[in-house]
Write a protein that holds these residues in place. Sequence first.
Motif, PDB file in Angstrom:
ATOM      1  N   GLU A   1      -3.990  12.459  -3.465  1.00 12.36           N
ATOM      2  CA  GLU A   1      -4.606  11.373  -2.690  1.00 12.36           C
ATOM      3  C   GLU A   1      -5.182  10.278  -3.582  1.00 12.36           C
ATOM      4  O   GLU A   1      -4.964   9.093  -3.347  1.00 12.36           O
ATOM      5  CB  GLU A   1      -5.718  11.935  -1.802  1.00 12.36           C
ATOM      6  CG  GLU A   1      -6.482  10.864  -1.046  1.00 12.36           C
ATOM      7  CD  GLU A   1      -7.630  11.425  -0.216  1.00 12.36           C
ATOM      8  OE1 GLU A   1      -8.442  10.619   0.256  1.00 12.36           O
ATOM      9  OE2 GLU A   1      -7.702  12.664  -0.055  1.00 12.36           O
ATOM     10  N   HIS A   2      -5.914  10.666  -4.612  1.00 13.58           N
ATOM     11  CA  HIS A   2      -6.640   9.678  -5.399  1.00 13.58           C
ATOM     12  C   HIS A   2      -5.809   9.013  -6.487  1.00 13.58           C
ATOM     13  O   HIS A   2      -6.105   7.879  -6.871  1.00 13.58           O
ATOM     14  CB  HIS A   2      -7.873  10.330  -6.035  1.00 13.58           C
ATOM     15  CG  HIS A   2      -8.970  10.586  -5.057  1.00 13.58           C
ATOM     16  ND1 HIS A   2      -9.847   9.609  -4.629  1.00 13.58           N
ATOM     17  CD2 HIS A   2      -9.333  11.716  -4.398  1.00 13.58           C
ATOM     18  CE1 HIS A   2     -10.692  10.117  -3.760  1.00 13.58           C
ATOM     19  NE2 HIS A   2     -10.409  11.394  -3.605  1.00 13.58           N
TER      20      HIS A   2
ATOM     21  N   VAL B   1      -2.159   8.680  -6.732  1.00 14.78           N
ATOM     22  CA  VAL B   1      -0.920   7.970  -6.396  1.00 14.78           C
ATOM     23  C   VAL B   1      -1.200   6.524  -5.993  1.00 14.78           C
ATOM     24  O   VAL B   1      -0.483   5.602  -6.396  1.00 14.78           O
ATOM     25  CB  VAL B   1      -0.157   8.708  -5.280  1.00 14.78           C
ATOM     26  CG1 VAL B   1       1.036   7.877  -4.815  1.00 14.78           C
ATOM     27  CG2 VAL B   1       0.321  10.064  -5.789  1.00 14.78           C
ATOM     28  N   MET B   2      -2.243   6.299  -5.215  1.00 21.18           N
ATOM     29  CA  MET B   2      -2.557   4.958  -4.724  1.00 21.18           C
ATOM     30  C   MET B   2      -3.687   4.295  -5.514  1.00 21.18           C
ATOM     31  O   MET B   2      -4.311   3.340  -5.056  1.00 21.18           O
ATOM     32  CB  MET B   2      -2.942   5.032  -3.233  1.00 21.18           C
ATOM     33  CG  MET B   2      -1.901   5.671  -2.341  1.00 21.18           C
ATOM     34  SD  MET B   2      -0.300   4.847  -2.415  1.00 21.18           S
ATOM     35  CE  MET B   2      -0.707   3.242  -1.753  1.00 21.18           C
TER      36      MET B   2
ATOM     37  N   LEU C   1      -4.386   0.287  -5.902  1.00 18.31           N
ATOM     38  CA  LEU C   1      -4.984  -0.417  -4.767  1.00 18.31           C
ATOM     39  C   LEU C   1      -6.493  -0.186  -4.716  1.00 18.31           C
ATOM     40  O   LEU C   1      -7.256  -1.068  -4.307  1.00 18.31           O
ATOM     41  CB  LEU C   1      -4.331   0.037  -3.466  1.00 18.31           C
ATOM     42  CG  LEU C   1      -2.889  -0.417  -3.237  1.00 18.31           C
ATOM     43  CD1 LEU C   1      -2.327   0.200  -1.965  1.00 18.31           C
ATOM     44  CD2 LEU C   1      -2.807  -1.940  -3.160  1.00 18.31           C
ATOM     45  N   ASP C   2      -6.916   0.979  -5.135  1.00 14.86           N
ATOM     46  CA  ASP C   2      -8.342   1.269  -5.183  1.00 14.86           C
ATOM     47  C   ASP C   2      -9.021   0.398  -6.239  1.00 14.86           C
ATOM     48  O   ASP C   2     -10.156  -0.057  -6.049  1.00 14.86           O
ATOM     49  CB  ASP C   2      -8.560   2.753  -5.492  1.00 14.86           C
ATOM     50  CG  ASP C   2     -10.028   3.139  -5.423  1.00 14.86           C
ATOM     51  OD1 ASP C   2     -10.644   2.930  -4.370  1.00 14.86           O
ATOM     52  OD2 ASP C   2     -10.558   3.648  -6.434  1.00 14.86           O
TER      53      ASP C   2
ATOM     54  N   LEU D   1      -5.081   0.057   3.135  1.00 12.38           N
ATOM     55  CA  LEU D   1      -3.778   0.309   2.517  1.00 12.38           C
ATOM     56  C   LEU D   1      -3.842   1.435   1.498  1.00 12.38           C
ATOM     57  O   LEU D   1      -2.849   2.131   1.248  1.00 12.38           O
ATOM     58  CB  LEU D   1      -3.265  -0.968   1.838  1.00 12.38           C
ATOM     59  CG  LEU D   1      -2.780  -2.078   2.772  1.00 12.38           C
ATOM     60  CD1 LEU D   1      -2.381  -3.310   1.974  1.00 12.38           C
ATOM     61  CD2 LEU D   1      -1.600  -1.592   3.628  1.00 12.38           C
ATOM     62  N   PHE D   2      -5.014   1.641   0.898  1.00 15.09           N
ATOM     63  CA  PHE D   2      -5.207   2.759  -0.027  1.00 15.09           C
ATOM     64  C   PHE D   2      -5.393   4.074   0.734  1.00 15.09           C
ATOM     65  O   PHE D   2      -4.802   5.096   0.395  1.00 15.09           O
ATOM     66  CB  PHE D   2      -6.421   2.489  -0.921  1.00 15.09           C
ATOM     67  CG  PHE D   2      -6.940   3.702  -1.662  1.00 15.09           C
ATOM     68  CD1 PHE D   2      -6.229   4.240  -2.719  1.00 15.09           C
ATOM     69  CD2 PHE D   2      -8.132   4.298  -1.292  1.00 15.09           C
ATOM     70  CE1 PHE D   2      -6.701   5.356  -3.400  1.00 15.09           C
ATOM     71  CE2 PHE D   2      -8.623   5.409  -1.957  1.00 15.09           C
ATOM     72  CZ  PHE D   2      -7.905   5.940  -3.019  1.00 15.09           C
ATOM     73  N   GLN D   3      -6.223   4.031   1.777  1.00 15.86           N
ATOM     74  CA  GLN D   3      -6.594   5.254   2.481  1.00 15.86           C
ATOM     75  C   GLN D   3      -5.477   5.810   3.358  1.00 15.86           C
ATOM     76  O   GLN D   3      -5.286   7.025   3.414  1.00 15.86           O
ATOM     77  CB  GLN D   3      -7.842   5.018   3.339  1.00 15.86           C
ATOM     78  CG  GLN D   3      -9.131   4.864   2.551  1.00 15.86           C
ATOM     79  CD  GLN D   3      -9.606   6.160   1.915  1.00 15.86           C
ATOM     80  OE1 GLN D   3      -9.056   7.224   2.142  1.00 15.86           O
ATOM     81  NE2 GLN D   3     -10.628   6.064   1.090  1.00 15.86           N
TER      82      GLN D   3
ATOM     83  N   PRO E   1      -1.976   5.781   3.266  1.00 20.79           N
ATOM     84  CA  PRO E   1      -1.010   6.629   2.577  1.00 20.79           C
ATOM     85  C   PRO E   1      -1.685   7.736   1.779  1.00 20.79           C
ATOM     86  O   PRO E   1      -1.129   8.829   1.615  1.00 20.79           O
ATOM     87  CB  PRO E   1      -0.256   5.655   1.663  1.00 20.79           C
ATOM     88  CG  PRO E   1      -1.157   4.501   1.497  1.00 20.79           C
ATOM     89  CD  PRO E   1      -1.936   4.393   2.768  1.00 20.79           C
ATOM     90  N   GLY E   2      -2.903   7.453   1.281  1.00 20.21           N
ATOM     91  CA  GLY E   2      -3.610   8.457   0.498  1.00 20.21           C
ATOM     92  C   GLY E   2      -3.956   9.689   1.315  1.00 20.21           C
ATOM     93  O   GLY E   2      -3.708  10.830   0.900  1.00 20.21           O
TER      94      GLY E   2
END
Length: 306
Positions: free
Chosen positions: A30-31, A33-34, A37-38, A281-283, A285-286
């Motif tokens: 979760e943290h 891969v994206m 964007l974070d 957009l981060f959350q 897919p995350g």
Amino acid sequence: MTDDHDYEALAPTHKIWVHMAAGGLAGLAEHCVMFPLDSVKTRMQSLCPCPEVKCPTPVHGVTSMMRREGWMRPFRGVNAVAAGAIPAHALYFTVYEKAKGFLTGHTFGHNNTLAYGAAGVLATVVHDLVMNPAEVVKQRMQMAYSPYGGSLECIRCIYKREGIVAFYRSYTTQLLMNIPFQAVHFMTYEFVQQIRNPEHKYDPATHLIAGGLGGGVASAVTTPLDCIKTVLNTQQTPEIQDKRMLLKATSTYKGIFDAIVSIYKVRGVRGFFSGIQARVLFQMPGTALSWSVYELFKFILSDQQK
């Protein structure tokens, strides 16, 4: 074992290590891969001006960071969040599963929605206790004028200048944000699960959709609190323009009230929704990936128990 692999029906027999192993892997996915964007979201929410604030979309923000600061810049601080996410999510999913089973009597249905939310709240308290220091280090590494050469240097500098309290200055805000976030997240996830997958079998498509919707809805409604948390974690003021000023800076915002006043003074009401697009957009897919990985490994590991 049935041919249907009805693993949810067997949930009470899962050993703790199954939830912890699956949860740790889910947190890592979760943290990390994206993560780019974070990084953009953190810069947009900080009160320190940077070019990413003016980018029309989060993707443009990632491109801007890579063009000006190098290809790997959007991943700076990912090692800190990975180190925190593995134990934090291992405990998070374990507490949630055990609390959910206790509160619902291992039954399923829409009548258990509040129980799912309560279990999510308990899981959040434990998760944030472990994750908050990692969030502080990660966000300071993500900033445009970050003076730290690495996560360990960042930890040493924060501790030396601000003490151990710096790693938990935003803990109250984190809880105020994550308790409603996770309550909405888990209730939405279980609600969609009950509609699409009432037998609670392993269903990758359902886990993906339910996880994404849960994370998207929850992240949108809690963005103002996330902005406050970012200001407390980064401790950056509008006047900071280079690394020298950051190295001299200590604690600027003492608590939630200081952060709220500063955000409103600098950016007005709109400042509390800075980075909402990048956050969603981060959350989405995350959390979709997190639940998919968690349910997959829970399914695999539960088979190995038999």
